[in-house]
Motif scaffolding. Structure first.
Motif, PDB file in Angstrom:
ATOM      1  N   ASP A  22      59.274  45.020  37.903  1.00  0.00           N
ATOM      2  CA  ASP A  22      57.875  45.040  38.329  1.00  0.00           C
ATOM      3  C   ASP A  22      57.231  46.393  38.004  1.00  0.00           C
ATOM      4  N   GLU A  23      57.983  47.511  38.215  1.00  0.00           N
ATOM      5  CA  GLU A  23      57.436  48.833  37.936  1.00  0.00           C
ATOM      6  C   GLU A  23      57.144  48.992  36.443  1.00  0.00           C
ATOM      7  N   ALA A  24      58.066  48.474  35.628  1.00  0.00           N
ATOM      8  CA  ALA A  24      57.830  48.580  34.180  1.00  0.00           C
ATOM      9  C   ALA A  24      56.595  47.809  33.774  1.00  0.00           C
ATOM     10  N   GLN A  25      56.379  46.679  34.344  1.00  0.00           N
ATOM     11  CA  GLN A  25      55.198  45.867  34.036  1.00  0.00           C
ATOM     12  C   GLN A  25      53.937  46.572  34.493  1.00  0.00           C
ATOM     13  N   ASN A  26      54.008  47.199  35.693  1.00  0.00           N
ATOM     14  CA  ASN A  26      52.839  47.917  36.207  1.00  0.00           C
ATOM     15  C   ASN A  26      52.465  49.085  35.268  1.00  0.00           C
ATOM     16  N   ASP A  27      53.525  49.769  34.758  1.00  0.00           N
ATOM     17  CA  ASP A  27      53.227  50.862  33.847  1.00  0.00           C
ATOM     18  C   ASP A  27      52.529  50.342  32.591  1.00  0.00           C
ATOM     19  N   ALA A  28      52.974  49.203  32.118  1.00  0.00           N
ATOM     20  CA  ALA A  28      52.358  48.628  30.915  1.00  0.00           C
ATOM     21  C   ALA A  28      50.932  48.235  31.176  1.00  0.00           C
ATOM     22  N   ASP A  29      50.639  47.834  32.387  1.00  0.00           N
ATOM     23  CA  ASP A  29      49.280  47.388  32.736  1.00  0.00           C
ATOM     24  C   ASP A  29      48.391  48.566  33.139  1.00  0.00           C
ATOM     25  N   GLY A  30      48.936  49.742  33.136  1.00  0.00           N
ATOM     26  CA  GLY A  30      48.127  50.889  33.500  1.00  0.00           C
ATOM     27  C   GLY A  30      48.410  51.385  34.890  1.00  0.00           C
ATOM     28  N   GLY A  31      49.343  50.735  35.578  1.00  0.00           N
ATOM     29  CA  GLY A  31      49.765  51.217  36.885  1.00  0.00           C
ATOM     30  C   GLY A  31      48.950  50.669  38.009  1.00  0.00           C
ATOM     31  N   ASN A  32      49.644  50.303  39.122  1.00  0.00           N
ATOM     32  CA  ASN A  32      48.990  49.806  40.339  1.00  0.00           C
ATOM     33  C   ASN A  32      49.864  50.218  41.500  1.00  0.00           C
ATOM     34  N   ASP A  33      49.465  51.223  42.207  1.00  0.00           N
ATOM     35  CA  ASP A  33      50.293  51.746  43.293  1.00  0.00           C
ATOM     36  C   ASP A  33      50.238  50.907  44.556  1.00  0.00           C
ATOM     37  N   ALA A  34      49.307  50.010  44.615  1.00  0.00           N
ATOM     38  CA  ALA A  34      49.159  49.218  45.846  1.00  0.00           C
ATOM     39  C   ALA A  34      50.180  48.077  45.871  1.00  0.00           C
ATOM     40  N   ASP A  35      51.094  48.055  46.875  1.00  0.00           N
ATOM     41  CA  ASP A  35      52.079  46.951  47.027  1.00  0.00           C
ATOM     42  C   ASP A  35      51.390  45.710  47.549  1.00  0.00           C
ATOM     43  N   GLU A  36      51.744  44.577  46.899  1.00  0.00           N
ATOM     44  CA  GLU A  36      51.220  43.296  47.378  1.00  0.00           C
ATOM     45  C   GLU A  36      52.100  42.769  48.510  1.00  0.00           C
ATOM     46  N   ASP A  37      51.479  42.195  49.539  1.00  0.00           N
ATOM     47  CA  ASP A  37      52.232  41.577  50.644  1.00  0.00           C
ATOM     48  C   ASP A  37      52.850  40.265  50.166  1.00  0.00           C
ATOM     49  N   VAL A  38      54.166  40.107  50.397  1.00  0.00           N
ATOM     50  CA  VAL A  38      54.880  38.880  50.024  1.00  0.00           C
ATOM     51  C   VAL A  38      55.162  38.088  51.299  1.00  0.00           C
ATOM     52  N   GLU A  39      54.759  36.794  51.340  1.00  0.00           N
ATOM     53  CA  GLU A  39      54.956  35.942  52.522  1.00  0.00           C
ATOM     54  C   GLU A  39      56.392  35.408  52.547  1.00  0.00           C
ATOM     55  N   ASP A  40      57.074  35.597  53.700  1.00  0.00           N
ATOM     56  CA  ASP A  40      58.431  35.067  53.857  1.00  0.00           C
ATOM     57  C   ASP A  40      58.388  33.542  53.962  1.00  0.00           C
ATOM     58  N   ALA A  41      59.369  32.895  53.317  1.00  0.00           N
ATOM     59  CA  ALA A  41      59.490  31.430  53.418  1.00  0.00           C
ATOM     60  C   ALA A  41      60.147  31.057  54.751  1.00  0.00           C
ATOM     61  N   VAL A  42      59.805  29.877  55.233  1.00  0.00           N
ATOM     62  CA  VAL A  42      60.392  29.357  56.468  1.00  0.00           C
ATOM     63  C   VAL A  42      60.920  27.949  56.213  1.00  0.00           C
ATOM     64  N   ILE A  43      61.876  27.516  57.065  1.00  0.00           N
ATOM     65  CA  ILE A  43      62.434  26.161  57.000  1.00  0.00           C
ATOM     66  C   ILE A  43      61.734  25.322  58.060  1.00  0.00           C
ATOM     67  N   ILE A  44      61.113  24.244  57.624  1.00  0.00           N
ATOM     68  CA  ILE A  44      60.361  23.404  58.568  1.00  0.00           C
ATOM     69  C   ILE A  44      61.149  22.164  59.008  1.00  0.00           C
ATOM     70  N   THR A  45      62.359  21.989  58.506  1.00  0.00           N
ATOM     71  CA  THR A  45      63.217  20.864  58.895  1.00  0.00           C
ATOM     72  C   THR A  45      63.945  21.186  60.192  1.00  0.00           C
ATOM     73  N   GLN A  46      64.106  20.186  61.047  1.00  0.00           N
ATOM     74  CA  GLN A  46      64.839  20.352  62.294  1.00  0.00           C
ATOM     75  C   GLN A  46      66.334  20.052  62.082  1.00  0.00           C
ATOM     76  N   ALA A  47      67.185  20.772  62.828  1.00  0.00           N
ATOM     77  CA  ALA A  47      68.623  20.490  62.767  1.00  0.00           C
ATOM     78  C   ALA A  47      68.883  19.040  63.184  1.00  0.00           C
ATOM     79  N   THR A  48      69.770  18.376  62.462  1.00  0.00           N
ATOM     80  CA  THR A  48      69.995  16.941  62.673  1.00  0.00           C
ATOM     81  C   THR A  48      71.490  16.627  62.679  1.00  0.00           C
ATOM     82  N   ASN A  49      71.872  15.660  63.522  1.00  0.00           N
ATOM     83  CA  ASN A  49      73.223  15.111  63.492  1.00  0.00           C
ATOM     84  C   ASN A  49      73.191  13.803  62.702  1.00  0.00           C
ATOM     85  N   TYR A  50      73.949  13.747  61.648  1.00  0.00           N
ATOM     86  CA  TYR A  50      73.979  12.570  60.785  1.00  0.00           C
ATOM     87  C   TYR A  50      75.253  11.760  61.070  1.00  0.00           C
TER      88      TYR A  50
END
Length: 463
Positions: A22-50
């Motif tokens: 990512d840093e190498a790409q930012n340098d190629a693009d002219g640099g961007n010091d601002a970090d983007e917020d990344v959203e954590d994934a969640v599991i929406i399935t409930q535990a189940t007994n099969y």
């Protein structure tokens, strides 16, 4: 996206490599010091007994949001076996088992298990690989139809009476099936469930102790669980020694009077039938006795010539399962049979080739209190060797009540044995006032009570 057996991976190194790119790409693009917020994934399935029937396919769900770029890990019983991302086609996880049964479903992170087997039971955990990894854990229980592997009896179901019989029903299934036992009788139509009073039960067997001939017939093993049920049957044959039946246990005869003693063999064909006199075997060649045996019936003909020819004769039958016998007494004393009553009316039969001398009837209160009262019954007028007797207690002036009655008879040889008691119920009789004559002094005649009733009452009152 990939599929493989899980190896130890340094996820910090993976994230570091991604950061360098990512840093190498930012340098190629002219640099961007601002970090983007990344959203954590969640599991929406409930535990189940099969709960899955063996051989079927199960899909373990693990839905995540957001799904883009998510990397998941599946763990079975705490053993890692898959790491990867979503793919548009099913991904085969053959490497984990050597069998093409485990898959990652297309366009998902769900786990597919095909042709499920017993060893596939257990816990399956889906975990998102990120800084704060959420996870979900499912459980698989394998179901199998109740089956009977083998149903058998000790000694192949052929036992002798008095022995123990063990029935065993080997079963399989998941959850473990329950077993019910039943006896169907000879024809299989009775279907009586066996209970604790019938035998001793263990996990998959029942022990029937001291079985009787009547225990022969069909037995059933029923097994069931919440998937299916099954049943099996077998036939048990309980062999027993022969059963001897005699037509009469005491027979009256006399010198030079022929007597025929009879016995029959029940239930099993006897291999041998023998007769004994006072415990001594009677030979088939004996000139004093005639033995006639046909199939399950045997007769012994005796013509006594002296008092010593009377006594106890025994019919014995024997087969491979044992012996049985019954005895007949040949006597000169009277033999009383069929002593019974209908209210105060008593009936019985006397057998005696000798002249009768006395008949005694004895009564006692049914409660057992008091002495026996003896009544003498008139002898029959004519001499026979068989007498059908009838006697009514109404003629003996017996008080109303319930009594036990017994009888014995004497001929010119001896007394018979007392009969078994019979219960006699004598009801109170209604009392009727009989008309009476009243004699009047000086009148020279008597008059009926109806003519003097009112004057007599008047005189009594005046007095």
């Amino acid at each position: 996206m990939y599929s493989r057996e899980v190896e130890d991976i340094n996820y910090d190194d993976v994230l570091a490599d991604e950061a360098s790119d990512d840093e190498a790409q930012n340098d190629a693009d002219g640099g961007n010091d601002a970090d983007e917020d990344v959203e954590d994934a969640v599991i929406i399935t409930q535990a189940t007994n099969y709960s899955v029937i063996i051989g079927k396919t199960v899909r373990l769900e693990c839905k995540v949001e957001p799904a883009d770029g998510v990397v998941v890990q599946w763990t079975r019983n705490n053993s890692k076996f898959f790491i990867g991302t979503m793919k548009t086609t099913e991904q085969d996880l053959e490497t984990i088992s050597g069998q093409k049964r485990f898959f990652i479903a297309a366009n998902s992170t769900d786990l597919l298990i095909k042709d499920i087997q017993f060893e596939d039971s257990g816990f399956y955990k889906c975990e998102i690989l990120q800084a704060n990894p959420p996870s979900i854990q499912h459980h698989i229980a394998i179901l199998e139809s109740a089956k009977i592997i083998r149903f058998y009896a000790s000694d192949n179901g052929v036992v002798r009476e008095g022995q123990d019989l063990l029935l065993t029903c080997e079963v399989s299934g998941s959850p473990p099936p329950q077993i019910l036992w039943s006896w169907g009788g000879i024809d299989g139509n009775q279907n009586q469930r066996l209970s604790e009073k019938d035998g001793e039960f263990t996990a998959n067997s029942v022990l029937l102790r001291d079985v009787k001939h009547e225990s022969s017939g069909k037995y059933y093993c029923y097994v069931f669980n919440n998937v299916a049920h099954a049943q099996a049957e077998l036939t048990v044959n309980v062999l027993r020694k022969p059963r001897v039946h005699v037509h009469r246990t005491v027979i009256n005869s006399d010198i030079n009077v022929e007597a025929v003693l009879q016995c029959s063999i029940h239930d099993e064909l006897a291999s041998h039938i023998r007769w004994y006199k006072d415990g001594r075997l009677i030979s088939d060649s004996s000139s004093q006795y005639i033995i006639s045996t046909e199939a399950q019936h045997s007769n012994l003909t005796v013509v006594p010539t002296s008092d010593q020819d009377f006594g106890t004769f025994t019919c014995e039958a024997e087969n491979q399962n044992g012996k049985h016998n019954r005895s007949i007494d040949l006597v000169q004393s009277p033999v009383v049979e069929s002593f019974s009553n209908d209210g105060p009316r008593l009936t019985w039969t006397i057998h005696s080739h000798q002249p009768l001398e006395e008949i005694e009837l004895q009564l006692r209160d049914l409660n057992g209190e008091g002495e026996w009262r003896t009544l003498s019954v008139p002898l029959p007028d004519r001499r026979h060797h068989e007498y059908e007797m009838i006697y009514s207690l109404e003629d003996a002036e017996i008080d109303a009540g319930k009594y036990e009655a017994t009888l014995k008879v004497k001929n010119n040889k001896s007394w018979s044995e007392h009969t078994n008691p019979t219960v006699v119920d004598i009801e109170a009789q209604a009392q009727y006032i009989r008309p009476a004559s009243v004699y009047l002094p000086g009148s020279g005649h008597s008059i009926r009570p109806s003519l003097i009733l009112f004057p007599l009452i008047y005189l009594l009152v005046r007095l």
